[in-house]
Design a protein around this motif. Structure first.
Motif, PDB file in Angstrom:
ATOM      1  N   ARG A  93      12.186  -3.665  -5.105  1.00  0.00           N
ATOM      2  CA  ARG A  93      12.521  -2.430  -6.016  1.00  0.00           C
ATOM      3  C   ARG A  93      11.823  -1.217  -5.363  1.00  0.00           C
ATOM      4  NH1 ARG A  93       9.338  -4.980 -10.644  1.00  0.00           N
ATOM      5  NH2 ARG A  93       7.283  -4.191  -9.974  1.00  0.00           N
ATOM      6  N   THR A  94      12.412  -0.161  -5.891  1.00  0.00           N
ATOM      7  CA  THR A  94      11.658   1.241  -5.695  1.00  0.00           C
ATOM      8  C   THR A  94      10.364   1.192  -6.722  1.00  0.00           C
ATOM      9  OG1 THR A  94      13.784   2.423  -4.928  1.00  0.00           O
ATOM     10  CG2 THR A  94      11.979   3.701  -5.822  1.00  0.00           C
ATOM     11  N   GLY A  95       9.511   1.652  -6.227  1.00  0.00           N
ATOM     12  CA  GLY A  95       8.196   1.744  -7.185  1.00  0.00           C
ATOM     13  C   GLY A  95       8.174   2.837  -7.977  1.00  0.00           C
ATOM     14  N   LYS A  96       7.337   2.769  -8.717  1.00  0.00           N
ATOM     15  CA  LYS A  96       7.261   3.744  -9.827  1.00  0.00           C
ATOM     16  C   LYS A  96       6.252   4.917  -9.370  1.00  0.00           C
ATOM     17  CE  LYS A  96       7.465   0.716 -13.733  1.00  0.00           C
ATOM     18  NZ  LYS A  96       6.804   0.004 -14.875  1.00  0.00           N
ATOM     19  N   TYR A  97       5.526   4.387  -8.202  1.00  0.00           N
ATOM     20  CA  TYR A  97       4.629   5.642  -7.519  1.00  0.00           C
ATOM     21  C   TYR A  97       4.994   5.518  -6.014  1.00  0.00           C
ATOM     22  CZ  TYR A  97       2.362   4.526 -12.036  1.00  0.00           C
ATOM     23  OH  TYR A  97       2.031   4.423 -13.368  1.00  0.00           O
ATOM     24  N   GLY A  98       5.397   6.599  -5.670  1.00  0.00           N
ATOM     25  CA  GLY A  98       5.554   6.785  -4.109  1.00  0.00           C
ATOM     26  C   GLY A  98       4.467   7.447  -3.535  1.00  0.00           C
ATOM     27  N   GLY A  99       4.471   7.524  -2.244  1.00  0.00           N
ATOM     28  CA  GLY A  99       3.383   8.348  -1.544  1.00  0.00           C
ATOM     29  C   GLY A  99       2.235   7.439  -1.398  1.00  0.00           C
ATOM     30  N   PHE A 100       1.154   7.891  -0.479  1.00  0.00           N
ATOM     31  CA  PHE A 100       0.057   7.047  -0.274  1.00  0.00           C
ATOM     32  C   PHE A 100      -1.059   7.424  -1.323  1.00  0.00           C
ATOM     33  CE2 PHE A 100       2.066   6.537   3.718  1.00  0.00           C
ATOM     34  CZ  PHE A 100       1.837   5.305   4.204  1.00  0.00           C
ATOM     35  N   ALA A 101      -1.715   6.450  -1.756  1.00  0.00           N
ATOM     36  CA  ALA A 101      -2.894   6.836  -2.855  1.00  0.00           C
ATOM     37  C   ALA A 101      -3.787   5.385  -2.573  1.00  0.00           C
ATOM     38  CB  ALA A 101      -2.208   6.836  -4.065  1.00  0.00           C
ATOM     39  N   ARG A 102      -4.958   5.869  -3.085  1.00  0.00           N
ATOM     40  CA  ARG A 102      -5.992   4.591  -3.492  1.00  0.00           C
ATOM     41  C   ARG A 102      -5.397   3.788  -4.816  1.00  0.00           C
ATOM     42  NH1 ARG A 102     -11.723   4.914  -6.250  1.00  0.00           N
ATOM     43  NH2 ARG A 102     -10.468   4.225  -8.017  1.00  0.00           N
ATOM     44  N   VAL A 103      -5.396   2.407  -4.403  1.00  0.00           N
ATOM     45  CA  VAL A 103      -5.176   1.436  -5.585  1.00  0.00           C
ATOM     46  C   VAL A 103      -6.151   0.384  -5.603  1.00  0.00           C
ATOM     47  CG1 VAL A 103      -3.184  -0.178  -6.073  1.00  0.00           C
ATOM     48  CG2 VAL A 103      -2.699   1.884  -4.704  1.00  0.00           C
ATOM     49  N   ASP A 104      -6.352   0.106  -6.727  1.00  0.00           N
ATOM     50  CA  ASP A 104      -7.541  -1.188  -7.171  1.00  0.00           C
ATOM     51  C   ASP A 104      -6.657  -2.366  -7.338  1.00  0.00           C
ATOM     52  OD1 ASP A 104      -9.682   0.813  -7.311  1.00  0.00           O
ATOM     53  OD2 ASP A 104      -9.002   1.236  -9.596  1.00  0.00           O
ATOM     54  N   ILE A 105      -6.987  -3.192  -6.407  1.00  0.00           N
ATOM     55  CA  ILE A 105      -6.415  -4.574  -6.178  1.00  0.00           C
ATOM     56  C   ILE A 105      -7.145  -5.722  -7.002  1.00  0.00           C
ATOM     57  CG2 ILE A 105      -5.896  -6.119  -4.610  1.00  0.00           C
ATOM     58  CD1 ILE A 105      -3.960  -3.736  -4.370  1.00  0.00           C
ATOM     59  N   GLU A 106      -6.715  -6.518  -7.617  1.00  0.00           N
ATOM     60  CA  GLU A 106      -7.198  -7.675  -8.013  1.00  0.00           C
ATOM     61  C   GLU A 106      -6.731  -8.890  -7.287  1.00  0.00           C
ATOM     62  OE1 GLU A 106      -6.731 -10.801 -11.924  1.00  0.00           O
ATOM     63  OE2 GLU A 106      -5.708  -9.170 -11.908  1.00  0.00           O
ATOM     64  N   VAL A 107      -7.403  -9.612  -6.483  1.00  0.00           N
ATOM     65  CA  VAL A 107      -7.274 -10.747  -5.672  1.00  0.00           C
ATOM     66  C   VAL A 107      -7.329 -11.914  -6.511  1.00  0.00           C
ATOM     67  CG1 VAL A 107      -8.162 -12.154  -3.670  1.00  0.00           C
ATOM     68  CG2 VAL A 107      -8.447  -9.623  -3.677  1.00  0.00           C
ATOM     69  N   VAL A 108      -6.193 -12.701  -6.733  1.00  0.00           N
ATOM     70  CA  VAL A 108      -5.694 -13.740  -7.582  1.00  0.00           C
ATOM     71  C   VAL A 108      -6.169 -15.202  -6.811  1.00  0.00           C
ATOM     72  CG1 VAL A 108      -4.635 -12.381  -9.411  1.00  0.00           C
ATOM     73  CG2 VAL A 108      -3.464 -13.864  -7.358  1.00  0.00           C
ATOM     74  N   ASP A 109      -6.212 -14.965  -5.361  1.00  0.00           N
ATOM     75  CA  ASP A 109      -6.000 -16.117  -4.681  1.00  0.00           C
ATOM     76  C   ASP A 109      -6.462 -15.773  -3.359  1.00  0.00           C
ATOM     77  OD1 ASP A 109      -5.856 -18.476  -3.059  1.00  0.00           O
ATOM     78  OD2 ASP A 109      -3.933 -19.160  -3.949  1.00  0.00           O
ATOM     79  N   GLU A 110      -7.666 -15.914  -2.760  1.00  0.00           N
ATOM     80  CA  GLU A 110      -7.994 -15.586  -1.568  1.00  0.00           C
ATOM     81  C   GLU A 110      -7.267 -15.951  -0.194  1.00  0.00           C
ATOM     82  OE1 GLU A 110     -12.434 -15.773  -1.047  1.00  0.00           O
ATOM     83  OE2 GLU A 110     -12.667 -13.937  -2.153  1.00  0.00           O
ATOM     84  N   ASP A 111      -6.803 -17.498  -0.506  1.00  0.00           N
ATOM     85  CA  ASP A 111      -6.274 -18.106   0.420  1.00  0.00           C
ATOM     86  C   ASP A 111      -6.950 -17.854   1.894  1.00  0.00           C
ATOM     87  OD1 ASP A 111      -3.462 -18.270   2.609  1.00  0.00           O
ATOM     88  OD2 ASP A 111      -3.763 -19.860   0.998  1.00  0.00           O
ATOM     89  N   ASP A 112      -6.312 -17.904   3.035  1.00  0.00           N
ATOM     90  CA  ASP A 112      -6.750 -17.617   4.261  1.00  0.00           C
ATOM     91  C   ASP A 112      -7.061 -16.280   4.494  1.00  0.00           C
ATOM     92  OD1 ASP A 112      -7.164 -20.129   5.102  1.00  0.00           O
ATOM     93  OD2 ASP A 112      -5.029 -20.318   5.899  1.00  0.00           O
TER      94      ASP A 112
END
Length: 188
Positions: A93-112
Motif C-alpha cells: 500500500r501507499t504509506g502514510k509517511y513518504g520521504g526518508f526519516a528516522r523511524v523507531d523500530i520494535e524488533v518482535v523476532d530477531e530470527d537470523d
C-alpha cells in the motif's frame, strides 16, 4: 577460503552503490548487477546470496519479480522488501509517511537477520510504499508506530526483507544486519 560472492541487484535506488560498498568493506566479493539480468546470467556468476536494493518505483524493478524467486539467500531492502512481498503473495500500500526519516523500530523476532539488534533500534527509512500484508509462509520480524511490517522473513527459506536501509550511517546497527545476512549466506 574464497570470499563470499554477493550480487547487489540494482533497482536504481539512491543508496545502491552504498550497499555495494558496505558489502565490499565487510570483505565480500560484491558486484552490482542490473535488475534486467536474466536468472541464467545471475546463476552463471555463482553467487552465495543476493541483495535487492531500494528503488524509486515498482515499475523500475526490471526482472526482479523473477530474480527474487531464485533459490539463494536473499535480502530485500526497501523496494527489494516490497518486491519480495509481492512475488510471494503479500500486499503493498501507499504509506502514510513518504520521504526518508528516522523511524523507531520494535524488533518482535530477531530470527537470523536481526540477531543482536533488538529489542528496539532506530533506522533510516522511506514509507512512500510499504508491505501491508505478509505473504504466506512469512513471519513478522519488526514493526513500528507507522508501519506494521518493517521486516519479515520466510519461515523455511533464507529470504529476508527490511523496509529500512541498513547501509546508511543513520541506521543503528545496520552493518550488523548486513553481517547477519552474510552469516546466513555462509551456511547455505
Amino acid at each position: 577460503m574464497d570470499k563470499q560472492k554477493i550480487l547487489v541487484i540494482n533497482n536504481y535506488g539512491q543508496t545502491c552503490h552504498l550497499i555495494h560498498r558496505s558489502l565490499r568493506d565487510l570483505g565480500m566479493d560484491a558486484k552490482l548487477v542490473p535488475n534486467t539480468s536474466s536468472a541464467e546470467d545471475i546463476l552463471r556468476l555463482e553467487p552465495d546470496g543476493l541483495v535487492f536494493s531500494g528503488g524509486p518505483t515498482m515499475e523500475r524493478a526490471g526482472n526482479g519479480a523473477n530474480l527474487i524467486k531464485l533459490d539463494l539467500p536473499i535480502l530485500g531492502i526497501c523496494l527489494g522488501h516490497q518486491l519480495m512481498a509481492l512475488a510471494y503473495g503479500g500486499e503493498l500500500r501507499t504509506g502514510k509517511y513518504g520521504g526518508f526519516a528516522r523511524v523507531d523500530i520494535e524488533v518482535v523476532d530477531e530470527d537470523d537477520i536481526l540477531k543482536g539488534i533488538g529489542p528496539a533500534t532506530k533506522v533510516w527509512a522511506s514509507h512512500q510504499d510499504e508491505v501491508s500484508k505478509l505473504p504466506p509462509d512469512f513471519k513478522l520480524l519488526a514493526r513500528s508506530g507507522i508501519c506494521d511490517i518493517e521486516a519479515m522473513c520466510h519461515v523455511k527459506k533464507p529470504l529476508y526483507g527490511v523496509q529500512w536501509h541498513p547501509e546508511v550511517s543513520h541506521t543503528e546497527k545496520g552493518i550488523d544486519l548486513l553481517k547477519n545476512f552474510l552469516e546466513v549466506c555462509s551456511r547455505q
